[in-house]
Design a protein around this motif. Structure first.
Motif, short mmCIF file in Angstrom:
data_model
loop_
_atom_site.label_atom_id
_atom_site.label_comp_id
_atom_site.label_asym_id
_atom_site.label_seq_id
_atom_site.Cartn_x
_atom_site.Cartn_y
_atom_site.Cartn_z
N VAL A 202 0.87 -1.18 0.00
CA VAL A 202 0.00 0.00 0.00
C VAL A 202 0.91 1.23 0.00
CG1 VAL A 202 -1.77 1.26 1.30
CG2 VAL A 202 -1.76 -1.26 1.30
N VAL A 203 0.97 1.95 -1.11
CA VAL A 203 1.83 3.13 -1.20
C VAL A 203 1.00 4.36 -0.88
CG1 VAL A 203 3.31 4.53 -2.69
CG2 VAL A 203 3.30 2.04 -2.95
N LEU A 204 1.41 5.08 0.17
CA LEU A 204 0.71 6.32 0.54
C LEU A 204 1.40 7.44 -0.22
CD1 LEU A 204 0.25 5.51 4.32
CD2 LEU A 204 -1.44 5.28 2.48
N ASN A 205 0.83 7.77 -1.36
CA ASN A 205 1.50 8.61 -2.35
C ASN A 205 1.10 10.07 -2.20
OD1 ASN A 205 2.66 9.71 -4.58
ND2 ASN A 205 1.49 8.51 -6.08
N ASN A 206 1.88 10.79 -1.37
CA ASN A 206 1.63 12.23 -1.25
C ASN A 206 2.66 13.02 -2.06
OD1 ASN A 206 3.82 11.83 0.40
ND2 ASN A 206 3.12 13.16 2.05
N ILE B 182 -2.73 10.64 -1.98
CA ILE B 182 -2.85 11.41 -0.72
C ILE B 182 -2.57 12.88 -1.02
CG2 ILE B 182 -1.84 11.69 1.61
CD1 ILE B 182 -3.10 8.97 1.38
N ASP B 183 -3.27 13.72 -0.32
CA ASP B 183 -3.09 15.17 -0.45
C ASP B 183 -1.59 15.52 -0.28
OD1 ASP B 183 -3.07 17.91 -0.18
OD2 ASP B 183 -4.90 17.98 1.06
N PRO B 184 -0.98 16.18 -1.28
CA PRO B 184 0.45 16.52 -1.16
C PRO B 184 0.75 17.41 0.04
CG PRO B 184 -0.33 16.88 -3.41
CD PRO B 184 -1.54 16.59 -2.57
N SER B 185 -0.26 18.08 0.57
CA SER B 185 0.01 18.95 1.72
C SER B 185 -0.15 18.18 3.04
CB SER B 185 -0.94 20.15 1.72
OG SER B 185 -2.23 19.72 2.09
N ALA B 186 -0.45 16.88 2.95
CA ALA B 186 -0.59 16.09 4.18
C ALA B 186 0.79 15.64 4.64
CB ALA B 186 -1.48 14.87 3.93
N GLY B 187 0.99 15.66 5.96
CA GLY B 187 2.26 15.17 6.49
C GLY B 187 3.07 16.28 7.13
N THR B 188 3.95 15.85 8.05
CA THR B 188 4.84 16.76 8.76
C THR B 188 6.25 16.40 8.38
OG1 THR B 188 3.29 16.68 10.60
CG2 THR B 188 5.48 17.52 11.10
#
Ligand code: ADP
Ligand code: TPW
Length: 581
Positions: A481-485, A552-558
């Motif tokens: 499962v690739v979480l692609n942001n 995944i939303d490219p703005s998601a993540g820290t």
């Protein structure tokens, strides 16, 4: 040729002695010691070793890169409590595998990297041999031990020594150098066979002294807010029932480190995982079980920890004691023996009810907050939406092994996806290393035969992505499962000069699902949690290789996920402005 065979008048011909060589002896020694699988990449001088191993019914899993083969061997070691074996060619192949050997050593996983090497006399005079490198010296700083076999009659000894070193005491990675010339050396078969042996009791029980056990029990009895921390050493020890019995009979709350999740089911009423910060800040007596007080536990320091906390530490390595904080009650021994000793000496005590209530109250609060976050279903999808979908599907399949790497992909999945079975979660571990994904997943599938779900950040996946071909070649039941942001950490990095992509930028439009299709696996693309759930359900039901590219939303993540505080403070990207012309 002997004189008698030249004598044409002789009436009888002596039968030729049966011969063997280093290749056969190495394979026989491995088989004699129950090594059933080898992970590797072939080439000079070990291709025939792999062929012979396979013909001798040792399973050989051929990889596309030695780091991945090495990571697979390390994971096999963790899962089976026997050394996983990785086979590499000389010099570059050896060096590629070395990262995994070092990582195995840091994680205390038993592993042996066997590497062919070039001609000693050419290496030592630096005459420029094909793939020339002093591999023994190179391996030494990164391994628990490094050995070289210089004579064919030492192959059995070298393998026995490597096995015992890898699994005894604190497990780790062992390097075994076998020069090409030694593999090719021919000897009498009977004499050769006599040089091999089977290692007896490679992991002897090590029981702590009774006084040490009593001291730990006395300290525990003084606690008002006791806490057990279970680390991956506790998972590795395969003493699941004894650990559970201790925790349940004492009523002490426990905190599982990431790879100890599932040792007791994550929904166990004594789990303090959902009140972690409070548990660390308030616990007054802490019993570490196969867990080091390293960076993953903030070195046992305030403000994360109660500065007055007293520590009991259960570990096989005496030198681990006092590495970060004073250890009031060291319990040095193997976890199974320590828990046997504790069970014999522990008096029934009242469960610390007020403390458990305090943790339960905080847990309920945190779980409600998390449920709210997971219930939100924004579009474009964010990590929590995709991971909630994965959680719900995996919940129905407790037999699934979960492999997990990335930054946000790791930190969020660790909190969202519950584990209910011991040793079913494998992740970036002590080094926080990227690239373990496909190697760990392949080992989990090969060693267990059970389905595997590898939850991967898109950057993390790239480190071992070519192994999708390996997954498909062996038809392994692995769903990636690739979480692609679209980036390392995030996909919205900016290059103020607007020339090249920013350092953290990857291609958000990348179709990882097409990669697996190139090798005959099943690709899915998912843009909503419902699509993730449907794809994962279908992929697991099929039992074959699959990949789900989750948009995944490219703005998601820290940046750096939960360890953002480790970034050095300086000029940040936000302060950078393009030079004025
Ligand atoms: P985590 O990262 O999960 O906190 P660590 O890797 O830091 O765990 O700690 C694992 C510890 O477990 C190591 O210090 C290692 O020496 C110890 N260990 C491994 N196997 C055993 C065993 N069978 N018995 C006792 N201790 C063990
Ligand atoms: C061998 C540094 C830590 S985490 C990470 C890198 C490159 C990838 C984060 O992006 P990803 O996940 O995977 O897309 P996410 O969910 O945050 O978007 N090289 C090695 N190991 C490490 N740890 C790094 C680089 C790093």
């Amino acid at each position: 040729m002997t004189a008698s065979t030249l004598d044409t008048t002789a009436t009888t011909v002596e039968p030729a002695a049966e011969l063997t060589d280093g290749y056969h002896l190495a394979v026989d020694a491995l088989k004699l010691n129950d090594i059933r699988t080898i992970y590797g990449v072939v080439g000079i001088p070990i291709t025939d070793l792999a062929r012979l191993a396979q013909a001798s019914d040792i399973r050989y899993i051929g990889f596309r890169h030695e780091s991945d083969a090495g990571h697979a061997a390390a994971a096999a070691g963790f899962l089976t409590k026997k050394p996983g074996v990785c086979l590499t060619v000389s010099a570059p192949g050896f060096l590629n595998g070395l990262v995994a050997l070092a990582n195995a050593t840091r994680n205390c996983f038993p592993m042996i990297q066997i590497s062919g090497s070039s001609e000693r006399h050419l290496i030592d005079l630096k005459q420029g041999d094909y793939e020339e490198l002093d591999q023994l010296a190179a391996a030494e700083p990164f391994a628990k031990a490094a050995y070289r076999v210089s004579r064919v009659e030492d192959i059995g000894r070298g393998i026995a020594r490597a096995i015992r070193t890898a699994v005894s005491g604190r497990p780790g990675g062992v390097y075994l150098d076998i020069p090409a010339a030694v593999l090719g050396e021919v000897v009498d078969a009977a004499a050769g066979a006599a040089t091999l042996w089977r290692v007896v009791d490679p992991t002897p029980h090590q029981r702590p002294a009774t006084e040490a056990v009593d001291h730990a029990i006395e300290l525990l009895a003084t606690a008002r807010r006791p806490l057990v921390v279970l680390g991956k050493g506790a998972a590795y020890a395969q003493a699941d029932a004894k650990i559970r019995e201790f925790i349940e009979s004492t009523g002490i709350p426990y905190l599982p480190m990431s790879m100890a999740k599932g040792l007791l089911p994550d929904d166990h009423p004594q789990s303090a995982a959902t009140a972690r910060s409070l548990a660390l800040r308030r616990a007054d007596v802490v019993m570490l079980v196969g867990a080091r007080l390293n960076w993953l536990l903030n070195h046992g320091r305030a403000p994360q920890w109660n500065p007055a906390a007293k520590f009991i530490q259960v570990d096989i390595d005496p030198a681990e004691m006092d590495s970060n904080q004073p250890i009031a009650a060291p319990l040095v021994g193997d976890i199974e023996s320590v828990f046997d000793a504790l069970a014999e000496r522990t008096e029934p005590v009242a469960a610390p009810t007020a403390w458990r209530d305090e943790l339960a109250e905080r847990s309920a609060h945190n779980v409600a907050k998390m449920a709210q976050r997971l219930a939100a279903d924004p579009h474009p999808m964010r990590f929590s939406g995709a991971l909630k979908a994965v959680r719900d599907v995996v919940h129905e399949r407790p037999d699934v092994y979960l492999v997990n790497e990335g930054a946000n992909a790791l930190d969020i999945a660790r909190n969202v996806i519950d584990m209910r079975v011991p040793r079913h979660r494998l992740d970036s571990g002590t080094w926080g290393v990227m690239g373990i994904g496909m190697g760990y997943a392949i080992a989990a599938a090969v060693e267990s035969g059970a389905p595997v779900v590898a939850v991967e950040g898109d950057s993390a996946f790239g480190f071992s992505g070519m192994e999708l071909e390996t997954v498909c070649r062996y038809r392994l039941p692995i769903v990636t499962v690739v979480l692609n942001n679209g980036g390392v950490y995030r996909g919205d990095g900016v290059n103020p000069l607007a020339t090249d992509p920013s350092p953290t930028t990857l291609m958000s439009e990348a179709r990882h699902d097409k990669m697996i299709e190139a090798f005959g696996g099943k690709g899915f693309r998912a843009t909503t949690p419902a699509e993730v759930a449907a794809a994962l359900t279908e992929a697991l039901a099929s039992g074959g290789p699959a990949l789900i590219d989750c948009v995944i939303d490219p703005s998601a993540g820290t940046e750096s996920g939960h360890i953002a505080h480790l970034n050095p403070k300086g000029v940040t990207v936000g302060n950078l402005t393009p030079p004025t012309k």
